[in-house]
Enzyme design. Structure first.
Site, PDB file in Angstrom:
ATOM      1  N   HIS A 188      27.378  -7.669 -15.016  1.00 18.00           N
ATOM      2  CA  HIS A 188      26.963  -6.377 -14.467  1.00 18.00           C
ATOM      3  C   HIS A 188      26.767  -6.500 -12.962  1.00 18.00           C
ATOM      4  O   HIS A 188      26.257  -7.502 -12.475  1.00 18.00           O
ATOM      5  CB  HIS A 188      25.650  -5.910 -15.109  1.00 18.00           C
ATOM      6  CG  HIS A 188      25.066  -4.693 -14.447  1.00 18.00           C
ATOM      7  ND1 HIS A 188      25.654  -3.452 -14.546  1.00 18.00           N
ATOM      8  CD2 HIS A 188      23.983  -4.543 -13.651  1.00 18.00           C
ATOM      9  CE1 HIS A 188      24.931  -2.580 -13.847  1.00 18.00           C
ATOM     10  NE2 HIS A 188      23.928  -3.218 -13.296  1.00 18.00           N
ATOM     11  N   GLU A 215       0.819  -1.218   0.000  1.00 18.87           N
ATOM     12  CA  GLU A 215       0.000   0.000   0.000  1.00 18.87           C
ATOM     13  C   GLU A 215       0.852   1.268   0.000  1.00 18.87           C
ATOM     14  O   GLU A 215       0.534   2.255  -0.674  1.00 18.87           O
ATOM     15  CB  GLU A 215      -0.927   0.023   1.224  1.00 18.87           C
ATOM     16  CG  GLU A 215      -1.925  -1.115   1.290  1.00 18.87           C
ATOM     17  CD  GLU A 215      -1.443  -2.299   2.105  1.00 18.87           C
ATOM     18  OE1 GLU A 215      -2.256  -2.878   2.848  1.00 18.87           O
ATOM     19  OE2 GLU A 215      -0.245  -2.647   1.996  1.00 18.87           O
ATOM     20  N   LEU A 216       1.951   1.257   0.765  1.00 19.80           N
ATOM     21  CA  LEU A 216       2.783   2.458   0.848  1.00 19.80           C
ATOM     22  C   LEU A 216       3.414   2.769  -0.507  1.00 19.80           C
ATOM     23  O   LEU A 216       3.501   3.938  -0.899  1.00 19.80           O
ATOM     24  CB  LEU A 216       3.868   2.274   1.912  1.00 19.80           C
ATOM     25  CG  LEU A 216       4.758   3.495   2.162  1.00 19.80           C
ATOM     26  CD1 LEU A 216       3.946   4.683   2.669  1.00 19.80           C
ATOM     27  CD2 LEU A 216       5.875   3.158   3.153  1.00 19.80           C
ATOM     28  N   HIS A 233      18.301   5.123 -11.052  1.00 14.41           N
ATOM     29  CA  HIS A 233      17.355   4.947  -9.953  1.00 14.41           C
ATOM     30  C   HIS A 233      16.677   6.264  -9.576  1.00 14.41           C
ATOM     31  O   HIS A 233      15.953   6.329  -8.583  1.00 14.41           O
ATOM     32  CB  HIS A 233      18.063   4.340  -8.740  1.00 14.41           C
ATOM     33  CG  HIS A 233      18.470   2.907  -8.969  1.00 14.41           C
ATOM     34  ND1 HIS A 233      19.629   2.577  -9.648  1.00 14.41           N
ATOM     35  CD2 HIS A 233      17.863   1.742  -8.649  1.00 14.41           C
ATOM     36  CE1 HIS A 233      19.723   1.253  -9.706  1.00 14.41           C
ATOM     37  NE2 HIS A 233      18.666   0.728  -9.122  1.00 14.41           N
ATOM     38  N   CYS A 277      25.678  -3.937  -9.389  1.00 11.53           N
ATOM     39  CA  CYS A 277      25.127  -2.622  -9.055  1.00 11.53           C
ATOM     40  C   CYS A 277      25.019  -2.397  -7.556  1.00 11.53           C
ATOM     41  O   CYS A 277      24.904  -3.332  -6.775  1.00 11.53           O
ATOM     42  CB  CYS A 277      23.759  -2.422  -9.706  1.00 11.53           C
ATOM     43  SG  CYS A 277      22.521  -3.645  -9.270  1.00 11.53           S
ATOM     44  N   ILE A 322      22.209  -1.687 -20.076  1.00 10.97           N
ATOM     45  CA  ILE A 322      22.410  -2.845 -19.210  1.00 10.97           C
ATOM     46  C   ILE A 322      21.457  -3.983 -19.551  1.00 10.97           C
ATOM     47  O   ILE A 322      21.731  -5.136 -19.244  1.00 10.97           O
ATOM     48  CB  ILE A 322      22.269  -2.428 -17.725  1.00 10.97           C
ATOM     49  CG1 ILE A 322      23.287  -1.336 -17.393  1.00 10.97           C
ATOM     50  CG2 ILE A 322      22.460  -3.607 -16.795  1.00 10.97           C
ATOM     51  CD1 ILE A 322      24.724  -1.711 -17.712  1.00 10.97           C
ATOM     52  N   GLU A 343      26.337  -9.715  -2.121  1.00  9.31           N
ATOM     53  CA  GLU A 343      25.283  -9.713  -1.111  1.00  9.31           C
ATOM     54  C   GLU A 343      25.508 -10.687   0.031  1.00  9.31           C
ATOM     55  O   GLU A 343      25.230 -10.373   1.175  1.00  9.31           O
ATOM     56  CB  GLU A 343      23.933  -9.997  -1.771  1.00  9.31           C
ATOM     57  CG  GLU A 343      22.766  -9.668  -0.878  1.00  9.31           C
ATOM     58  CD  GLU A 343      21.519  -9.436  -1.698  1.00  9.31           C
ATOM     59  OE1 GLU A 343      20.557 -10.162  -1.467  1.00  9.31           O
ATOM     60  OE2 GLU A 343      21.533  -8.544  -2.560  1.00  9.31           O
ATOM     61  N   ASP A 376      24.406 -11.299 -15.677  1.00  8.87           N
ATOM     62  CA  ASP A 376      24.375 -10.321 -14.585  1.00  8.87           C
ATOM     63  C   ASP A 376      24.677 -10.974 -13.237  1.00  8.87           C
ATOM     64  O   ASP A 376      24.069 -11.987 -12.880  1.00  8.87           O
ATOM     65  CB  ASP A 376      22.997  -9.665 -14.504  1.00  8.87           C
ATOM     66  CG  ASP A 376      22.776  -8.654 -15.616  1.00  8.87           C
ATOM     67  OD1 ASP A 376      23.765  -8.240 -16.234  1.00  8.87           O
ATOM     68  OD2 ASP A 376      21.615  -8.283 -15.861  1.00  8.87           O
TER      69      ASP A 376
END
EC number: 2.1.1.14
Length: 749
Positions: A636, A16-17, A689, A638, A425, A599, A593
């Protein structure tokens, strides 16, 4: 005992946000309407946590964009140029998060980086010479008051001062130590104001303590907290850590005059060992025992076995980290019970924390029995053929021949690209029409022939447009793909897909990670059809676009019954088969990619290689090791920090790597130069972005800065990332400027 959580998801049960905020960005609703909707959402979430029986409820874990950006505004770490804009407080806030371009000014968004070892991205504030740290915001107080009006005395949550300084940027000539006194004074002012409002405890999140700390960093931490805790203004202080253990500062931590310490017993390798050596009787231990980052049910027997070894007298059970990193609830999923019973999203993790507390108090026999039964059954079988294929791999399977320098010469002759070749990209804007057609096809409202005709027409349009503006290496646009991981997972065995399993990635952007349920193999060719079609429509090279095995693993919810190394190798073999099929279909440039390579990199350097890089980098090489020398492999990455793993990235043995650079001011280029990086590089020349279009000359200046640090024969010109989330007008205008800037730079060469 008591129960709590570190934080709760904020996008909402059905995002919702996100949708309300996007209406505000499109000027379809007012600022007041956005703020009212956010207030209603906070109330809903607090009540859910309360109704689940959680005894301590956090507040200020909500954010309109990012909690770190919230802290920057709270403490006035905002450039004067933005403060002086004739905009509302909320407009200034969004300007730094996503950029602003209008009649009142032009603001570039602040840098964005990965939040530790998660797929969440935080906004990086910058301390400048003229930064005056002081209490300037009121969000934390407003939200505490909101909860109080609902009858809830919450525990406000705030980024701790050490982590705030550690993860911020600093202008040349200033350092973290310059701001200790002013920052401590501002935090103490927050303490005083909260105490005035009736708060009894504050949570200071100090995740930076789980990383390797130098003597100077430990000194900074102790200096901050000795000063801060000298006057707590009547509040109890919970110092909360997560994502690992605090081995470097545990002895100092337990001797600080804090009232409670939060430790991670899920990812903290040494947390139990540290606590068993002694925990102060006068402090409360917040034990992070329920995994806040994965979606599998907690094994109660294992968790209880850990809790029984903890010598602390006062324990509060909590999540290992904020529940921001998991979806909202399994109640909105459609899996059959035999599958669904194995999952716990945020709301269900509240149940698990409450269950464990009840069992510890002798009141949860039924919950324990049901949990034992769940874990007593075999969940999935084993693919013996796949396991044998992995067992048969040798060093040769991970080695590409000939070596890079020879391949580079072969490819230069094969492609005859100009200096500073231009490309994107991969993805182009996913318009409402694209999403609607895909949904109609999925629902059976559009036939395969009709859907294929639409995709072909759309690809034709964008191939022609790329040719018209004179791109050198084209892409087909990925209009058939919903997500760079889910799309591949749908064509792999062993994957499951949630209906509403959205997790916040950055700002209002959500991703829906697929779930690795069993062994992974490729079911059929995945990308060949549309990549080869696009190549047939032009004489220029078209990149085949794939997601790499490490990113597919890292952007999925991984299994916990086998290692992530084994899961990644399974995926690597599936993607290897796809690479070879693309090559056979005439696609000679293939981008694999690895946006999420970093991470799951352990937060401590001592664990980097043995626990991750020693198998993650070879997994990537396994994917492309057998292609021909004149097939060019791109990758790639990011929005992460790569400067400290440059040798590992070079060891991926790709031919070209593109990466985010515009928001980080091209800092990575110095490290590439220092490490004699051999791979050709495409540092992003503008930030995708943000909806902001680069100004005239802006990309030219960026290219000039790149060429000052990287030999021109090694440089590609491309945006920071894929363009799926952008609008068509801003995308086309930005890319036209990119091509023009590249051509101007070529002329200078």
């Amino acid at each position: 005992m008591s129960t709590t959580i570190i934080g709760f998801p904020r996008l909402g049960e059905f995002r919702e946000l996100k949708f309300t905020t996007e209406k505000y960005f499109r000027k379809e609703i007012s600022e007041e309407e956005l703020l009212a909707a956010a207030k209603d959402l906070r109330a809903k979430h607090w009540n859910i946590v309360k109704e689940k029986g959680i005894t301590e409820i956090p507040s200020n874990d909500f954010s309109h964009y990012d909690n770190f950006l919230d802290a920057a505004f709270l403490f006035n770490v905002v450039p004067a140029s933005v403060q002086n804009l004739d905009l509302s407080d909320l407009e200034r806030y969004f300007a730094l998060g996503r950029g602003y371009q209008g009649e009142k000014g032009d603001v570039r968004a602040l840098p964005m980086k990965k939040w530790f070892n998660t797929n969440y991205h935080y906004i990086v504030p910058k301390f400048e010479k003229d930064t005056q740290v002081k209490l300037a915001g009121h969000k934390i107080f407003d939200e505490f008051q909101e909860a109080k009006e609902l009858g809830l005395n919450t525990r406000p949550v705030l980024v701790g001062p050490f982590t705030f300084l550690q993860l911020s940027d600093f202008e040349e000539g200033v350092k973290a130590e310059d701001f200790v006194d002013s920052l401590v004074a501002a935090y103490q002012e927050v303490f005083a104001k909260l105490a005035e409002l009736g708060a009894t405890r504050i949570q200071l999140d100090e995740a930076a303590l789980v990383k390797d700390l130098t003597a100077e960093e430990k000194a900074l931490f102790l200096n901050l907290y000795n000063k801060l805790l000298a006057d707590k203004k009547g509040l109890e202080v919970l110092l909360q850590t997560y994502f690992g253990d605090v081995r470097d500062v545990y002895a100092d931590l337990v001797n600080l005059p804090v009232d409670a310490i939060g430790l991670d017993f899920v990812e903290g390798k040494k947390t139990l060992e540290l606590v068993k050596a002694g925990f102060p009787a006068d402090k409360t231990l917040y034990a992070g025992i329920v995994n806040g980052k994965n979606i599998w049910r907690n094994n109660y027997e294992k968790s209880l076995a850990v809790l029984e070894q903890i010598p602390a007298e006062n324990i509060v059970l909590t999540s290992s980290c904020s529940l921001l990193h998991v979806p909202f609830t399994t109640a909105n999923e459609e899996f059959e019970p035999a599958i669904l019973n194995h999952f716990a999203f945020a709301v269900e993790k509240l149940d698990e924390i409450r269950d464990l507390d009840a069992i510890r108090n002798g009141q949860g026999e039924a919950a324990l029995a049901a949990n034992k039964e769940l874990f007593a059954t075999e969940r999935v079988g084993e693919n013996a053929e796949l396991r044998a294929r992995i067992a048969g791999l040798t060093d040769a399977d991970y080695t590409r021949l000939p070596a890079f320098a020879e391949r580079e010469a072969i490819q230069e002759e094969a492609f005859k690209l100009p200096a500073l070749p231009t490309t994107t990209i991969g993805s182009f804007p996913q318009t409402k029409e694209v999403r609607a057609k895909r949904l109609a096809y999925r629902k059976g409202e559009l036939s395969q022939e009709e859907y294929d005709a639409f995709l072909a027409e759309t690809i034709d349009e964008w191939i022609k447009w790329q040719e018209d503006i004179d791109f050198d290496v084209l892409v087909h646009g990925e209009f058939e793909r919903n997500d760079m991981v889910e799309y591949f997972g749908q064509n792999l065995s062993g994957y499951l897909f949630s209906k509403n399993g959205w997790v916040q990635s950055y700002g209002m952007r959500g991703v829906k990670p697929p779930i690795i349920w069993g062994d992974v193999t490729r079911l059929n060719p995945i990308t060949v059809k549309w990549s080869s079609y696009a190549q047939s429509r032009t004489n220029k090279p078209v990149k085949g676009m794939l997601t790499g095995p490490v990113t597919i693993l890292n952007w999925s919810f991984p299994r916990e019954d086998i290692s992530i190394k084994d899961s990644t190798l399974q995926i690597a073999l599936a993607i290897k088969d796809e690479v070879l099929d693309l090559e056979a279909a005439g696609v000679k440039i293939i981008q694999i990619d690895e946006a999420a390579l970093r991470e799951k990199l352990p937060l401590r350097r001592s664990d980097w290689y043995e626990d991750y890089l020693d198998w993650a980098i070879p997994a990537f090489r396994l994917v492309h090791s057998t292609v021909a020398p004149d097939t060019q492999i791109h990758t790639h990455m990011c929005y992460s920090e790569f400067t400290d793993i440059i040798p590992a990235i070079d060891n991926m043995d790709a031919d070209v790597i593109s990466f985010e650079a515009s928001r980080s001011n091209l800092e990575i280029l110095d490290e590439l130069k220092a490490k004699n990086f051999q791979t050709e590089v495409g540092p992003g020349v503008y930030d995708i972005h943000s909806p902001r279009v680069p100004n005239e000359g802006e990309i030219d200046n960026t290219i000039e800065a790149i060429l000052a640090k990287v030999p021109s024969k090694k440089v590609w010109i491309n945006p920071d990332c894929g363009l799926k989330t952008r609008g068509i007008p801003e995308t086309k205008e930005s890319l036209i400027r990119l091509v023009e800037a590249a051509k101007a730079a070529r002329e200078k060469l």
